[in-house]
Write a protein that holds these residues in place. Structure first.
Motif, PDB file in Angstrom:
ATOM      1  N   THR A  26      31.164 -26.264 -12.076  1.00  0.00           N
ATOM      2  CA  THR A  26      30.025 -27.148 -11.829  1.00  0.00           C
ATOM      3  C   THR A  26      30.144 -27.799 -10.463  1.00  0.00           C
TER       4      THR A  26
ATOM      5  N   SER B 122      24.360 -28.406 -11.040  1.00  0.00           N
ATOM      6  CA  SER B 122      24.250 -27.212 -11.870  1.00  0.00           C
ATOM      7  C   SER B 122      25.592 -26.886 -12.498  1.00  0.00           C
TER       8      SER B 122
ATOM      9  N   TYR C 220      27.678 -23.336 -13.642  1.00  0.00           N
ATOM     10  CA  TYR C 220      27.646 -21.899 -13.394  1.00  0.00           C
ATOM     11  C   TYR C 220      28.718 -21.185 -14.213  1.00  0.00           C
TER      12      TYR C 220
ATOM     13  N   LEU D 133      31.187 -18.103 -13.366  1.00  0.00           N
ATOM     14  CA  LEU D 133      31.683 -17.405 -12.177  1.00  0.00           C
ATOM     15  C   LEU D 133      32.350 -16.089 -12.553  1.00  0.00           C
TER      16      LEU D 133
ATOM     17  N   SER E 139      30.152 -13.185  -8.077  1.00  0.00           N
ATOM     18  CA  SER E 139      28.905 -13.944  -8.082  1.00  0.00           C
ATOM     19  C   SER E 139      28.982 -15.103  -9.070  1.00  0.00           C
ATOM     20  N   LYS E 140      28.019 -16.007  -8.970  1.00  0.00           N
ATOM     21  CA  LYS E 140      27.896 -17.099  -9.932  1.00  0.00           C
ATOM     22  C   LYS E 140      26.518 -17.037 -10.586  1.00  0.00           C
ATOM     23  N   TYR E 141      26.467 -17.445 -11.840  1.00  0.00           N
ATOM     24  CA  TYR E 141      25.261 -17.341 -12.665  1.00  0.00           C
ATOM     25  C   TYR E 141      24.958 -18.739 -13.211  1.00  0.00           C
ATOM     26  N   GLU E 142      23.815 -19.294 -12.838  1.00  0.00           N
ATOM     27  CA  GLU E 142      23.470 -20.648 -13.267  1.00  0.00           C
ATOM     28  C   GLU E 142      23.108 -20.651 -14.752  1.00  0.00           C
TER      29      GLU E 142
ATOM     30  N   LYS F 121      20.907 -26.624 -15.432  1.00  0.00           N
ATOM     31  CA  LYS F 121      20.488 -27.367 -14.253  1.00  0.00           C
ATOM     32  C   LYS F 121      20.110 -28.785 -14.656  1.00  0.00           C
TER      33      LYS F 121
END
Length: 362
Positions: free
Chosen positions: A261, A276, A278, A280, A318-321, A324
């Protein structure tokens, strides 16, 4: 002696050169206008004005004669807000403070295509400060797809609902001349379908959705694909391309991912809090997850968000939200103190837990 002369000339030459340059200090007070460079007509225009303190000291200031204007390319005033009444506040060192939020004052959704100028003027302790920012309004028709998953299994079909959004500045009739869907892999067409739709939609309001069609897309083999939708609306072509994967199996555990976060450790009740959470992917592999539940809570507040099941495709590194926290969610934080952020991500075979704290001051 010659070397000494060269060094002498070089040293004093450099001093003379830089002595002629003017050194400008950053202004004590600076206005920040936060607005996207390109705005889609039909959606609410989002503009925030903040005052930044360039000093390394905490300051008490008085703000007067605040003026906010939006002008079109002909210098005609589209919107104006003025407040002459003094407002007193405290600015922490090198921190900005929200002065104006357009969405709280006026909802502007119907700006015709073109270039616009935002102009802000005010006085801080009697000293005038001003700033300007340009943005572009774009009118368009937007294709919106519902129910698309990140990935599908071999032999599965994607069952999608395709909608059309009127992102122009006026109510109008929409004439649909053609609509098609296609599936491509590495630029090669592997499936295509012309879809029958209602040819005319009358009196579609600004920001209104119309349901074009239900589309089924087959997946017969593994790979990375792109789904493309093409729709001719009132004589103009509108396209949407979305990535999707087809796999034979998904990950059974969560060992390749972790929770992260960007939530601040310290924040103020007066600040516009936004952060946010995430998931990872720290590996060089594509990770395909079938997540059963995502749970986020902020104790002791009433914030408790749960969602799932869902499918997640995390590309390498990559990171994925997954959550939020917006400024308008700040009603969940009403008192200063220590808040604990708890996050849980669970699949059928595994579970990840994450915990951190935020100190909220007055």
């Amino acid at each position: 002696m010659l070397n000494l002369v060269v060094v002498f000339l070089f040293f004093f030459g450099i001093r003379s050169y830089y002595g002629q340059l003017s050194i400008e200090k950053a202004p004590l007070n600076q206005i920040l206008i936060q607005c996207e460079d390109s705005y889609s007509s039909g959606s609410p225009l989002d503009v925030q004005v903040r005052l930044y303190n360039n000093s390394d000291k905490r300051r008490e200031v008085t703000i007067t004669d605040f003026s906010f204007q939006i002008l079109n390319s002909q210098n005609e005033q589209i919107y104006s807000f003025r407040q002459s009444q003094p407002v007193r506040g405290v600015l922490d060192p090198f921190v900005s403070r929200l002065l104006f939020d357009l969405k709280r004052e006026k909802e502007i959704t119907n700006l015709p295509s073109g270039e616009y100028l935002i102009r802000v003027e005010l006085a801080v302790d009697g000293k005038k400060v001003s700033a300007e920012k340009k943005f572009l309004s774009v009118e368009r028709y937007e294709l919106i797809v519902e129910n698309l998953k990140d990935f599908y299994f071999v032999g599965e079909r994607a069952r999608l609902k395709v909608n059309l959004l009127n992102q122009t500045s006026r109510t109008q009739d929409l004439r649909i001349d053609a609509f098609s869907a296609s599936l491509k892999q590495d630029g090669r067409l592997v499936w295509q379908s012309a879809v029958q739709v209602k040819p005319l939609w009358q009196n579609v309001r600004v920001g209104e959705l119309v349901e074009l069609a239900d589309v089924e897309v087959p997946f017969d083999r593994e790979g990375v694909y792109s789904i493309q939708f093409d729709c001719v609306v009132n004589g103009s072509m509108n396209s949407l391309v979305l990535p999707v994967a087809c796999v034979s199996s998904s990950e059974r555990n969560l060992r390749k991912v972790k929770i992260y976060t960007d939530a601040p450790k310290l924040a103020s009740l007066k600040s516009s809090l936004e952060f946010s959470v995430y998931l990872l992917n720290d590996t060089k592999d594509n990770v395909y997850l079938e997540v059963e539940e995502i749970a986020v809570s902020l104790l002791p507040s009433s914030l408790d968000v749960r969602k799932g099941p869902t499918r997640m495709w995390l590309t390498p590194y990559s990171k994925y939200e997954i959550f939020k926290f917006y400024p308008y969610s700040a009603a969940a934080i009403t008192q200063p103190g220590t808040y604990k952020l708890l996050v849980k991500v669970a699949t059928k075979n595994d579970r990840l837990d994450f915990e951190t704290t935020m100190q909220i001051g007055e």
